[in-house]
Design a protein around this motif. Sequence first.
Motif, PDB file in Angstrom:
ATOM      1  N   LYS A 111     -28.111 126.991  13.101  1.00  0.00           N
ATOM      2  CA  LYS A 111     -27.778 127.203  11.689  1.00  0.00           C
ATOM      3  C   LYS A 111     -28.705 126.390  10.790  1.00  0.00           C
ATOM      4  O   LYS A 111     -29.135 126.866   9.728  1.00  0.00           O
ATOM      5  CB  LYS A 111     -26.326 126.797  11.430  1.00  0.00           C
ATOM      6  N   ASP A 112     -29.010 125.171  11.201  1.00  0.00           N
ATOM      7  CA  ASP A 112     -29.892 124.325  10.406  1.00  0.00           C
ATOM      8  C   ASP A 112     -31.298 124.918  10.342  1.00  0.00           C
ATOM      9  O   ASP A 112     -31.945 124.885   9.286  1.00  0.00           O
ATOM     10  CB  ASP A 112     -29.936 122.917  11.010  1.00  0.00           C
ATOM     11  N   ALA A 113     -31.757 125.489  11.462  1.00  0.00           N
ATOM     12  CA  ALA A 113     -33.083 126.116  11.484  1.00  0.00           C
ATOM     13  C   ALA A 113     -33.110 127.360  10.599  1.00  0.00           C
ATOM     14  O   ALA A 113     -34.080 127.604   9.852  1.00  0.00           O
ATOM     15  CB  ALA A 113     -33.459 126.479  12.918  1.00  0.00           C
ATOM     16  N   GLU A 114     -32.058 128.168  10.662  1.00  0.00           N
ATOM     17  CA  GLU A 114     -31.998 129.383   9.846  1.00  0.00           C
ATOM     18  C   GLU A 114     -31.913 129.045   8.358  1.00  0.00           C
ATOM     19  O   GLU A 114     -32.489 129.750   7.524  1.00  0.00           O
ATOM     20  CB  GLU A 114     -30.788 130.217  10.276  1.00  0.00           C
ATOM     21  N   LYS A 115     -31.232 127.938   8.040  1.00  0.00           N
ATOM     22  CA  LYS A 115     -31.162 127.489   6.654  1.00  0.00           C
ATOM     23  C   LYS A 115     -32.549 127.135   6.134  1.00  0.00           C
ATOM     24  O   LYS A 115     -32.915 127.482   4.995  1.00  0.00           O
ATOM     25  CB  LYS A 115     -30.231 126.282   6.553  1.00  0.00           C
ATOM     26  N   GLU A 116     -33.349 126.467   6.965  1.00  0.00           N
ATOM     27  CA  GLU A 116     -34.706 126.106   6.562  1.00  0.00           C
ATOM     28  C   GLU A 116     -35.555 127.364   6.382  1.00  0.00           C
ATOM     29  O   GLU A 116     -36.373 127.446   5.458  1.00  0.00           O
ATOM     30  CB  GLU A 116     -35.328 125.179   7.605  1.00  0.00           C
ATOM     31  N   TYR A 117     -35.352 128.349   7.244  1.00  0.00           N
ATOM     32  CA  TYR A 117     -36.087 129.616   7.108  1.00  0.00           C
ATOM     33  C   TYR A 117     -35.731 130.324   5.801  1.00  0.00           C
ATOM     34  O   TYR A 117     -36.598 130.845   5.095  1.00  0.00           O
ATOM     35  CB  TYR A 117     -35.783 130.511   8.301  1.00  0.00           C
ATOM     36  N   GLU A 118     -34.433 130.307   5.453  1.00  0.00           N
ATOM     37  CA  GLU A 118     -33.977 130.975   4.229  1.00  0.00           C
ATOM     38  C   GLU A 118     -34.553 130.322   2.970  1.00  0.00           C
ATOM     39  O   GLU A 118     -34.681 130.965   1.926  1.00  0.00           O
ATOM     40  CB  GLU A 118     -32.441 130.951   4.178  1.00  0.00           C
ATOM     41  N   MET A 119     -34.921 129.041   3.095  1.00  0.00           N
ATOM     42  CA  MET A 119     -35.531 128.351   1.955  1.00  0.00           C
ATOM     43  C   MET A 119     -36.973 128.785   1.749  1.00  0.00           C
ATOM     44  O   MET A 119     -37.595 128.443   0.741  1.00  0.00           O
ATOM     45  CB  MET A 119     -35.482 126.830   2.178  1.00  0.00           C
TER      46      MET A 119
END
Length: 609
Positions: free
Chosen positions: A582-590
């Motif tokens: 989830k933390d990695a996907e959050k960074e991608y969404e940024m």
Amino acid sequence: MEVHRILTEDEIRILEDNGCIAQDWTSVYVSEDFSPLYIRNVNFYGDVFLGLFEKNIELSNGFLKHSGIRNATLNNVSIGDNCLIENIPNFISNYTIGEECCIINVCVMQTTDGATYGEGNMIPVLNEAGSGNVLLYCGLTSNIAALMVAHYNDREFVYALKKMIREDIDRRIPERSTIGDNVKIVNVMEMTNTNVSDNCEINGSCRLSDCTLYSGLEDSVYIGSGVICENTIIADGSAVLNGAKLYNCYVGESSQITNGFTAENSLFFANTFMGNGEACASLCGPFSISHHKSTLLIGGMYSFYNAGSATNYSNHAYKMGPIHYGILERGSKTASGSHVLFPATIGSFSVCLGKITTNPDTSSLPFSYVIGDGRNTYIVPCRNIISVGLYRDVSKWQRRDVRLLCSKKSLINYNWLNPFTINEIKQGKEILENLRDKISENKGFYNYKGCKISSNSLLRGISLYSMAIDMFIGKVLKTHKADELCGTTGAGIWHDLLGLLLPLVVEENIVSGVKNGFTDSVAFLIRRLKEGSDNYSNYLWAYTCDLIKTIYGIERLSESDIDNLVEKGEIAHKEWLNEIRKDAEKEYEMGDVEKGVLDNFISQLESDR
């Protein structure tokens, strides 16, 4: 020992024809098969011993030059076979030089009275204004340095340890400076009271004074252009480059100091990298990293540490001088622009952000975000345990250990969930539960040692700490059986000696052995520390059994107990990986990460399930 003889009259005549002079030709001694043909424009003073000059020396790839001595002044010097020494504008005095060395364009090399070669000097780390607490010597490790600092107030221990080290130094220290075999020293302005081991290279440095370059056959030291080192030991495959300046320092085990970095009274161990910034009274354990020009590390202890740009520490709490210090426990980080006012202790694997001025002690709240706004300090307990950064960090350190086997002197345990961090996690969970239970009303923030913790962060921290404990127990139980004997050594408190994890009782036994004379040499102390490291698995099992007893009340593990706890650990591990994802996907969404990078990282996570 090679036998030397005095020169023949014919050899003296040839040398004089080659522009050589001597204060006393009978004080020039040569090897039996010596030939004077490659000695030109050399002035001899005092007792000089010369080897043979019959081979070529490689200056760079494919460029060979015949060995010999040209354009130099030698005073009380011994030179081994097949050296190339030329263009020494001033002199070489009181030096012993090994075989096949290349010494070119060196202004002066000398040994003076009172030379220490950087060994035996006491330096003050952490407390910048305090008396010396670490004794520099060749072979110093992060673990022994940590022992010196941790037990500095134990006068009996300090006296006994210093006595052992000084005896070791006295056995080894030469009467005058020595250069080993196959050493290259080129374009250097000054070398005074400096010992150099075999195969090392010094190229373009400004000044080396009272230093030792100490390494083995395959882990040579390199000193580059513009470097100044005083009262410093550089060891075990390390490099000091590009205008770095070191005063009263130790650099060891494949560490690199470069790009104008300045350090004073500081220690660097095991794959440490320091560039551009500054350190003072710092104790930098394994994998301490600082890249940025505006970063100041002062009065602190660090390991597995990464400094963000413009990281700054203040050791002046008020007006009594720079007497305060801090500890950032293993795995901690500082964000760009962060500032921490010492004294402070930051718990393991935590991240510091902003201006932290309240002198926090978060050692019982590891894996946290510690955030300052200049007035208040906020803690987000255990948030860092589910960050992509932590996952990448704990995966990379062991892979990035570039030390040769013979250079692995500092003992390093790479387990990130271990008895030391789990003790902190257990304390953190209890602290948060007590805060929750004592203050029943729905508060926005809870207060812990002058720091603020939001209600949501507190509840989330309890859950994450529980997850970490389950992961740890499950992983340990996978490698042990229910009927396996469980000792008592390992239960209870553990310490982290800058990489080496030991039960407190084992550390105390080692300290007691030094104080009482049972551990009576540096070599014996190293063996005792190595035994502690080698017994980690047994100590770990004793600790885990005691932890299970404390948490679950299970006195004797059955096969079904182990199966249940292993399953619980696997569930926790999957939960952890899901949070990392989830933390990695959050960074991608940024928008900061390309899709291919995200996909590769997720594939790595899936393979870890």
